[in-house]
Write a protein that holds these residues in place. Structure first.
Motif, PDB file in Angstrom:
ATOM      1  N   UNK A 107       2.072   6.754   3.303  1.00 51.59           N
ATOM      2  CA  UNK A 107       2.621   5.768   4.231  1.00 51.59           C
ATOM      3  C   UNK A 107       2.593   4.365   3.624  1.00 51.59           C
ATOM      4  N   UNK A 108       1.592   4.099   2.768  1.00 49.32           N
ATOM      5  CA  UNK A 108       1.491   2.796   2.104  1.00 49.32           C
ATOM      6  C   UNK A 108       2.289   2.740   0.804  1.00 49.32           C
ATOM      7  N   UNK A 109       3.089   3.802   0.565  1.00 48.74           N
ATOM      8  CA  UNK A 109       3.999   3.845  -0.590  1.00 48.74           C
ATOM      9  C   UNK A 109       3.247   3.747  -1.912  1.00 48.74           C
ATOM     10  N   UNK A 110       2.147   4.490  -2.008  1.00 47.43           N
ATOM     11  CA  UNK A 110       1.347   4.485  -3.226  1.00 47.43           C
ATOM     12  C   UNK A 110       1.977   5.436  -4.238  1.00 47.43           C
ATOM     13  N   UNK A 111       2.280   4.933  -5.415  1.00 47.51           N
ATOM     14  CA  UNK A 111       2.950   5.732  -6.438  1.00 47.51           C
ATOM     15  C   UNK A 111       2.055   6.061  -7.624  1.00 47.51           C
ATOM     16  N   UNK A 112       0.974   5.333  -7.798  1.00 45.92           N
ATOM     17  CA  UNK A 112       0.092   5.571  -8.943  1.00 45.92           C
ATOM     18  C   UNK A 112      -1.297   5.040  -8.580  1.00 45.92           C
ATOM     19  N   UNK A 113      -2.311   5.462  -9.360  1.00 45.54           N
ATOM     20  CA  UNK A 113      -3.681   5.030  -9.130  1.00 45.54           C
ATOM     21  C   UNK A 113      -4.189   4.225 -10.330  1.00 45.54           C
ATOM     22  N   UNK A 114      -5.038   3.218 -10.130  1.00 49.42           N
ATOM     23  CA  UNK A 114      -5.251   2.579  -8.830  1.00 49.42           C
ATOM     24  C   UNK A 114      -4.101   1.629  -8.504  1.00 49.42           C
ATOM     25  N   UNK A 115      -3.741   1.530  -7.240  1.00 49.93           N
ATOM     26  CA  UNK A 115      -2.729   0.564  -6.808  1.00 49.93           C
ATOM     27  C   UNK A 115      -3.394  -0.434  -5.879  1.00 49.93           C
ATOM     28  N   UNK A 116      -3.179  -1.720  -6.146  1.00 47.76           N
ATOM     29  CA  UNK A 116      -3.812  -2.803  -5.397  1.00 47.76           C
ATOM     30  C   UNK A 116      -2.753  -3.481  -4.532  1.00 47.76           C
ATOM     31  N   UNK A 117      -2.925  -3.385  -3.212  1.00 48.79           N
ATOM     32  CA  UNK A 117      -1.988  -3.984  -2.260  1.00 48.79           C
ATOM     33  C   UNK A 117      -2.632  -5.154  -1.534  1.00 48.79           C
ATOM     34  N   UNK A 118      -1.820  -6.169  -1.261  1.00 47.77           N
ATOM     35  CA  UNK A 118      -2.288  -7.336  -0.518  1.00 47.77           C
ATOM     36  C   UNK A 118      -1.686  -7.297   0.881  1.00 47.77           C
ATOM     37  N   UNK A 149       2.442  -7.761  -0.871  1.00 47.60           N
ATOM     38  CA  UNK A 149       2.972  -7.371  -2.169  1.00 47.60           C
ATOM     39  C   UNK A 149       1.969  -6.479  -2.884  1.00 47.60           C
ATOM     40  N   UNK A 150       2.435  -5.854  -3.968  1.00 49.46           N
ATOM     41  CA  UNK A 150       1.586  -5.049  -4.834  1.00 49.46           C
ATOM     42  C   UNK A 150       1.191  -5.874  -6.053  1.00 49.46           C
ATOM     43  N   UNK A 151      -0.076  -5.826  -6.400  1.00 49.58           N
ATOM     44  CA  UNK A 151      -0.546  -6.555  -7.575  1.00 49.58           C
ATOM     45  C   UNK A 151       0.011  -5.894  -8.832  1.00 49.58           C
ATOM     46  N   UNK A 152       0.694  -6.666  -9.673  1.00 49.58           N
ATOM     47  CA  UNK A 152       1.373  -6.125 -10.843  1.00 49.58           C
ATOM     48  C   UNK A 152       0.754  -6.574 -12.160  1.00 49.58           C
ATOM     49  N   UNK A 153      -0.290  -7.415 -12.117  1.00 50.99           N
ATOM     50  CA  UNK A 153      -0.852  -7.960 -13.350  1.00 50.99           C
ATOM     51  C   UNK A 153      -1.857  -7.036 -14.002  1.00 50.99           C
ATOM     52  N   UNK A 154      -2.541  -7.578 -15.006  1.00 52.88           N
ATOM     53  CA  UNK A 154      -3.605  -6.828 -15.673  1.00 52.88           C
ATOM     54  C   UNK A 154      -4.828  -6.756 -14.762  1.00 52.88           C
ATOM     55  N   UNK A 155      -5.478  -5.629 -14.782  1.00 52.44           N
ATOM     56  CA  UNK A 155      -6.611  -5.435 -13.875  1.00 52.44           C
ATOM     57  C   UNK A 155      -7.928  -5.887 -14.523  1.00 52.44           C
ATOM     58  N   UNK A 156      -7.950  -7.120 -15.041  1.00 56.85           N
ATOM     59  CA  UNK A 156      -9.208  -7.665 -15.543  1.00 56.85           C
ATOM     60  C   UNK A 156      -9.730  -8.692 -14.543  1.00 56.85           C
ATOM     61  N   UNK A 157     -11.013  -8.966 -14.613  1.00 58.19           N
ATOM     62  CA  UNK A 157     -11.679  -9.782 -13.588  1.00 58.19           C
ATOM     63  C   UNK A 157     -11.074 -11.175 -13.483  1.00 58.19           C
ATOM     64  N   UNK A 158     -10.842 -11.842 -14.591  1.00 58.85           N
ATOM     65  CA  UNK A 158     -10.343 -13.221 -14.547  1.00 58.85           C
ATOM     66  C   UNK A 158      -8.970 -13.305 -13.895  1.00 58.85           C
ATOM     67  N   UNK A 176      -6.598 -11.447   9.064  1.00 62.66           N
ATOM     68  CA  UNK A 176      -6.996 -12.082   7.816  1.00 62.66           C
ATOM     69  C   UNK A 176      -6.297 -11.515   6.598  1.00 62.66           C
ATOM     70  N   UNK A 177      -6.818 -11.880   5.433  1.00 61.00           N
ATOM     71  CA  UNK A 177      -6.250 -11.490   4.149  1.00 61.00           C
ATOM     72  C   UNK A 177      -7.081 -10.349   3.562  1.00 61.00           C
ATOM     73  N   UNK A 178      -6.411  -9.261   3.215  1.00 59.78           N
ATOM     74  CA  UNK A 178      -7.102  -8.068   2.712  1.00 59.78           C
ATOM     75  C   UNK A 178      -6.473  -7.634   1.393  1.00 59.78           C
ATOM     76  N   UNK A 179      -7.329  -7.336   0.437  1.00 59.92           N
ATOM     77  CA  UNK A 179      -6.913  -6.825  -0.870  1.00 59.92           C
ATOM     78  C   UNK A 179      -7.463  -5.398  -0.967  1.00 59.92           C
ATOM     79  N   UNK A 180      -6.561  -4.402  -0.986  1.00 58.76           N
ATOM     80  CA  UNK A 180      -6.971  -3.005  -0.826  1.00 58.76           C
ATOM     81  C   UNK A 180      -6.640  -2.207  -2.082  1.00 58.76           C
ATOM     82  N   UNK A 181      -7.672  -1.550  -2.609  1.00 56.03           N
ATOM     83  CA  UNK A 181      -7.463  -0.649  -3.750  1.00 56.03           C
ATOM     84  C   UNK A 181      -7.244   0.776  -3.241  1.00 56.03           C
ATOM     85  N   UNK A 182      -6.139   1.379  -3.617  1.00 57.39           N
ATOM     86  CA  UNK A 182      -5.864   2.794  -3.335  1.00 57.39           C
ATOM     87  C   UNK A 182      -6.202   3.569  -4.608  1.00 57.39           C
TER      88      UNK A 182
END
Length: 587
Positions: A101-112, A120-129, A51-57
């Protein structure tokens, strides 16, 4: 660069210190009980495989993560209602290898992830909308119903055996010791039932095991019942606390035994050996820790991070090792442009100037002795108070530093701390930033003469100062691991609490111009010598029982032969003196 240390300290704005303390005190969790437990290396791949997973590191120490937490919780509630995508977290302060291993460079990083594959890595603003819009664009439309049989449920993830699942102290002996140690990180108390300190520690140890439930094995060994096991682990006193890292070298814990101290040690020890940091977080971390290491490297050098993590593992999180790829930090700490990477030590809560620096080459080998020595030699603050909690880590440090000690009273402690801080900074400048003389690092310390009066007098002849004049305070330089000390300059004048006097003594020690004194008297040295010999014999007998029995038999035969010959010779002489014949008659 190093000459500017004193100038930097004097120009440090008070507002910056206040801001730093505020940042350091704002340590709120970035993951709450309302969320599912974060993923681990054992279940990450199997969890995101379908399935589709959105993971916050994230890291619980990251200010941005704490700020983002309410939005993440709201997003979790939203996706549980709408479906189509599942959310999860990874705590990088605990599972640093997974984040690397997941190539995390900064916190929080959101990967799909889709069906276990990184998208891909989420690059937008971290607001709810914006987050809900992003997930809606990546969520596939629901499939129309069919007459086919429903798919089989996903295979449940296979979890590694949980450490300390019940929160109880695990009782170890020769039959289960290796098995439990090999399961993962373990903290073991070796004790004797008659030991008063052990009895005092027992309730704390039980409470500690409950707090560490699910994180690390908290265990104990009764050395009266299993003496051989305790001897094999090098236990020579009670209680002895030993930390066993997964796949690494064991390390004896010698600091305080209060609950909070034990908890702080373990949390640092089980955390990743390295963790990324943002430039804006540096000041707060340095203000909150007496020493930190900062590794500055290129963004694509993953192998370097892995090697540094392995070499830094023996530090057990003290000091913390942070990593960054920020060019601003390379400029801030004047890292040469030609250096592929560098690691610096930031000490004494001064975030502006590096106390020590190691310039790396193109590659770093896991067996690099020089880098390992640098990590050990710079792990202590430049100056600190020697107390029960810090004594062992300083006086018995693996790199055997020379320790400058001043005996202070309550009315002079703050003045001496300031004086030593100034002397320590001057010593860094004098030694071109290394703080080393004749291959030995130097630590400047002071001890409370009221609490340690008897010990200071018997070991070094130091007494509590009578007044508040710093010139009257006694100072010695201890080489504790060989139980020797120095109390004079090369000229024979006693060491004073001034930089010229202390520097002259240190350099005189290096040149062999100052003779050491013994910290023990003759009787104590003889007792220690005999004790060491007896311990060595006991260790040899336990390790080589058959050989020991063989030599024991030889000794018995030799003694018997000598005694028999002596008795026979004595009898013959007696017979000749009194004229007895073999028949028993007198000639």
């Amino acid at each position: 660069m190093l000459v500017s240390i004193l100038r930097a300290l004097s120009e440090l704005p008070v507002s910056l210190l206040i801001t730093s303390f505020a940042l350091a005190s704002a340590a709120l969790p970035a993951q709450t009980a309302s969320l599912k437990p974060p993923l681990t290396p054992e279940n990450f791949e199997s969890t995101v495989a379908h399935g589709l997973w959105f993971v916050e590191h994230f890291s619980p120490y990251c200010g941005h993560c704490r700020k983002f937490l309410p939005t993440w919780e709201k997003l979790v509630d939203h996706t549980e209602t709408t479906g189509g995508v599942q959310l999860a977290q990874v705590d990088c302060s605990v599972n640093g290898d997974l984040c690397n291993a997941n190539n995390i460079k900064a916190y929080p990083q959101l990967n799909l992830y889709r069906d276990g594959v990184f998208v891909e890595k989420f690059e937008g603003n971290r607001d709810f909308d914006e987050l809900t819009k992003y997930l809606a664009n990546h969520t596939p439309p629901p499939k129309p119903p069919t007459n086919r049989q429903p798919p089989l449920p996903p295979t449940p993830p296979v979890h590694a055996p949980a450490l300390n699942p019940t929160g109880d102290v695990t009782v170890l002996d020769s039959t289960n010791f290796d098995k439990n140690i090999n399961m993962g990180a373990a903290f073991v108390k070796f004790y004797a039932p008659w030991c008063g300190h052990c009895k005092k520690l027992a309730p704390v140890w039980k409470q500690f095991a409950k707090i560490m439930q699910g994180k690390i094995t908290i265990a104990e060994v009764n050395c009266e019942a299993d003496e051989k096991l305790c001897k094999s682990q090098g236990v020579s006193g009670y209680p002895t606390l030993v930390y066993y890292p997964p796949g690494g070298e064991k390390s004896e814990y010698t600091s305080g035994r209060k609950l909070e101290q034990l908890k702080a040690f373990v949390e640092k020890a089980i955390a990743p050996a390295t963790q990324p940091i943002q430039p804006e977080e540096i000041d707060a971390y340095v203000t909150d820790n007496p020493v930190i290491y900062l590794l500055l490297h290129s963004a694509d050098d993953v192998q370097l991070i892995n090697t540094v993590s392995r070499l830094a593992a023996p530090l057990l999180g003290s000091p913390l090792v942070f990593t960054s790829t920020a060019s601003a930090l390379r400029k801030r700490y004047a890292i040469p442009e030609s250096a592929p990477w560098a690691i610096i030590a930031l000490k004494d809560r001064n975030p502006h100037t590096a106390s020590a620096m190691y310039i790396g080459g193109r590659t770093l080998d896991a067996s690099d002795v020089d880098f390992s020595k640098w990590l050990m030699a710079n792990r202590l603050p430049t100056s600190l108070e020697l107390m029960q909690d810090s004594f062992q880590s300083v006086m018995n440090a693996p790199h055997a530093p020379l320790v400058v000690i001043a005996a202070v009273g309550s009315d002079t402690k703050e003045k001496v701390a300031d004086r030593f801080h100034d002397i320590a900074l001057k010593w860094r400048v004098r030694t071109a930033g290394t703080g080393i003389v004749a291959g030995r690092s130097v630590v400047f310390t002071w001890m409370d003469a009221d609490k340690w009066q008897s010990w200071l007098k018997s070991m070094y002849g130091l007494r509590k100062p009578r007044g508040d004049d710093l010139e009257d305070i006694g100072v010695i330089i201890a080489d504790h691991q060989v139980l020797k000390y120095y109390d004079a300059e090369p000229s024979g004048v006693p060491i004073k609490l001034t930089s010229p006097s202390i520097f002259a003594a240190l350099e005189g020690i290096a040149d062999g111009k100052v003779k050491p004194k013994e910290s023990e008297n003759l009787i104590e040295r003889m007792a220690r010598y005999l004790n060491n010999k007896m311990t060595a014999v006991e260790t040899y007998v336990m390790a080589n029982p058959l050989t020991a029995v063989f030599f024991l038999v030889l000794i018995v035969i030799a003694v018997f032969t000598v005694v028999r010959r002596f008795v026979t010779d004595d009898y013959s002489a007696h017979e000749r003196e009194y004229g007895y014949s073999k028949s028993g008659r007198m000639d």
